[in-house]
Design a protein around this motif. Structure first.
Motif, PDB file in Angstrom:
ATOM      1  N   SER A   1       3.493  15.586   3.519  1.00 43.77           N
ATOM      2  CA  SER A   1       2.484  16.496   2.978  1.00 43.77           C
ATOM      3  C   SER A   1       2.775  16.708   1.508  1.00 43.77           C
ATOM      4  CB  SER A   1       2.479  17.834   3.731  1.00 43.77           C
ATOM      5  OG  SER A   1       3.748  18.452   3.657  1.00 43.77           O
ATOM      6  N   GLY A   2       1.722  16.911   0.731  1.00 42.24           N
ATOM      7  CA  GLY A   2       1.894  17.101  -0.688  1.00 42.24           C
ATOM      8  C   GLY A   2       2.052  15.817  -1.484  1.00 42.24           C
ATOM      9  N   ARG A   3       2.028  14.690  -0.792  1.00 45.00           N
ATOM     10  CA  ARG A   3       2.150  13.383  -1.445  1.00 45.00           C
ATOM     11  C   ARG A   3       1.525  12.346  -0.508  1.00 45.00           C
ATOM     12  NH1 ARG A   3       7.644  11.063  -4.139  1.00 45.00           N
ATOM     13  NH2 ARG A   3       6.936  12.498  -5.753  1.00 45.00           N
ATOM     14  N   THR A   4       0.765  11.434  -1.107  1.00 49.21           N
ATOM     15  CA  THR A   4       0.122  10.377  -0.331  1.00 49.21           C
ATOM     16  C   THR A   4       1.075   9.203  -0.211  1.00 49.21           C
ATOM     17  OG1 THR A   4      -2.057  11.086  -1.112  1.00 49.21           O
ATOM     18  CG2 THR A   4      -1.891   8.857  -0.194  1.00 49.21           C
ATOM     19  N   VAL A   5       1.482   8.885   1.010  1.00 54.05           N
ATOM     20  CA  VAL A   5       2.539   7.879   1.207  1.00 54.05           C
ATOM     21  C   VAL A   5       2.123   6.507   0.679  1.00 54.05           C
ATOM     22  CG1 VAL A   5       3.530   9.113   3.157  1.00 54.05           C
ATOM     23  CG2 VAL A   5       1.807   7.336   3.580  1.00 54.05           C
ATOM     24  N   SER A   6       0.840   6.214   0.672  1.00 47.59           N
ATOM     25  CA  SER A   6       0.406   4.893   0.227  1.00 47.59           C
ATOM     26  C   SER A   6       0.509   4.729  -1.290  1.00 47.59           C
ATOM     27  CB  SER A   6      -1.027   4.609   0.681  1.00 47.59           C
ATOM     28  OG  SER A   6      -1.903   5.587   0.181  1.00 47.59           O
ATOM     29  N   ASN A   7       0.733   5.814  -2.010  1.00 46.50           N
ATOM     30  CA  ASN A   7       0.847   5.762  -3.470  1.00 46.50           C
ATOM     31  C   ASN A   7       2.288   5.762  -3.963  1.00 46.50           C
ATOM     32  OD1 ASN A   7      -1.928   5.801  -3.671  1.00 46.50           O
ATOM     33  ND2 ASN A   7      -2.038   8.010  -4.026  1.00 46.50           N
TER      34      ASN A   7
ATOM     35  N   ARG B   1       3.162   2.098   7.965  1.00 48.05           N
ATOM     36  CA  ARG B   1       2.562   3.394   7.643  1.00 48.05           C
ATOM     37  C   ARG B   1       1.143   3.464   8.201  1.00 48.05           C
ATOM     38  NH1 ARG B   1       2.282   1.690   1.405  1.00 48.05           N
ATOM     39  NH2 ARG B   1       0.256   0.636   1.418  1.00 48.05           N
ATOM     40  N   ASP B   2       0.725   4.684   8.432  1.00 47.53           N
ATOM     41  CA  ASP B   2      -0.648   4.978   8.839  1.00 47.53           C
ATOM     42  C   ASP B   2      -1.237   5.848   7.741  1.00 47.53           C
ATOM     43  OD1 ASP B   2      -2.977   6.135   9.899  1.00 47.53           O
ATOM     44  OD2 ASP B   2      -2.220   5.977  11.946  1.00 47.53           O
ATOM     45  N   ASN B   3      -2.082   5.254   6.913  1.00 46.09           N
ATOM     46  CA  ASN B   3      -2.614   5.997   5.766  1.00 46.09           C
ATOM     47  C   ASN B   3      -3.462   7.189   6.213  1.00 46.09           C
ATOM     48  OD1 ASN B   3      -1.360   4.145   4.109  1.00 46.09           O
ATOM     49  ND2 ASN B   3      -3.202   2.926   3.773  1.00 46.09           N
ATOM     50  N   ALA B   4      -4.198   7.035   7.298  1.00 43.83           N
ATOM     51  CA  ALA B   4      -5.045   8.121   7.771  1.00 43.83           C
ATOM     52  C   ALA B   4      -4.217   9.338   8.189  1.00 43.83           C
ATOM     53  CB  ALA B   4      -5.904   7.640   8.933  1.00 43.83           C
ATOM     54  N   LYS B   5      -3.020   9.077   8.727  1.00 37.35           N
ATOM     55  CA  LYS B   5      -2.149  10.170   9.153  1.00 37.35           C
ATOM     56  C   LYS B   5      -1.113  10.536   8.092  1.00 37.35           C
ATOM     57  CE  LYS B   5      -2.549   9.164  14.079  1.00 37.35           C
ATOM     58  NZ  LYS B   5      -1.827   8.853  15.342  1.00 37.35           N
TER      59      LYS B   5
END
Length: 124
Positions: free
Chosen positions: A25-31, A72-76
């Protein structure tokens, strides 16, 4: 505020499997670069697996190649570590980490956020 929360650890017999999750949370893992580290009692923290942000390139420690898979699951907004053919030497606390896209996977200092860890115990 960035938070990484690991789950999925537990006790498993040698040869078994576990899937660890790291919910961000607070950060998008895909980035960002995402990594898994582990630390056994009395030993230093070591790199296990990493995932690049842009193309999703993956990297693994030699000790886990062919047995572990990072994804990774970008949606989750969640990163996973699928662990198979587990060995007693895989026992330890497993930590999820996030760093800038160019973070060097094997260097813990390159990561700026860490989860609290989840314990994995593999019995022989």
């Amino acid at each position: 505020q960035v938070q990484l929360v690991e789950s999925g650890g537990g006790l498993v017999q040698a040869g078994g499997s576990l899937r660890l999750s790291c919910a961000a949370s607070g950060r998008t893992v895909s980035n960002f670069a995402m990594g898994w580290f582990r630390q056994a009692p009395g030993k230093e923290r070591e790199f296990v697996a990493g995932l690049r942000s842009l193309y999703g390139n993956t990297y693994y420690a030699d000790s886990v190649k062919g047995r572990f898979t990072i994804s990774r699951d970008n949606a989750k907004n969640t990163v996973y570590l699928q662990m198979s053919s587990l060995k007693p030497e895989d026992t330890g606390a497993y930590y999820c980490a996030s760093g800038p896209p160019r973070a060097r996977f094997g260097y813990a200092d390159d990561y700026d956020y860490w989860g609290q860890g989840t314990q994995v115990t593999v019995s022989s």
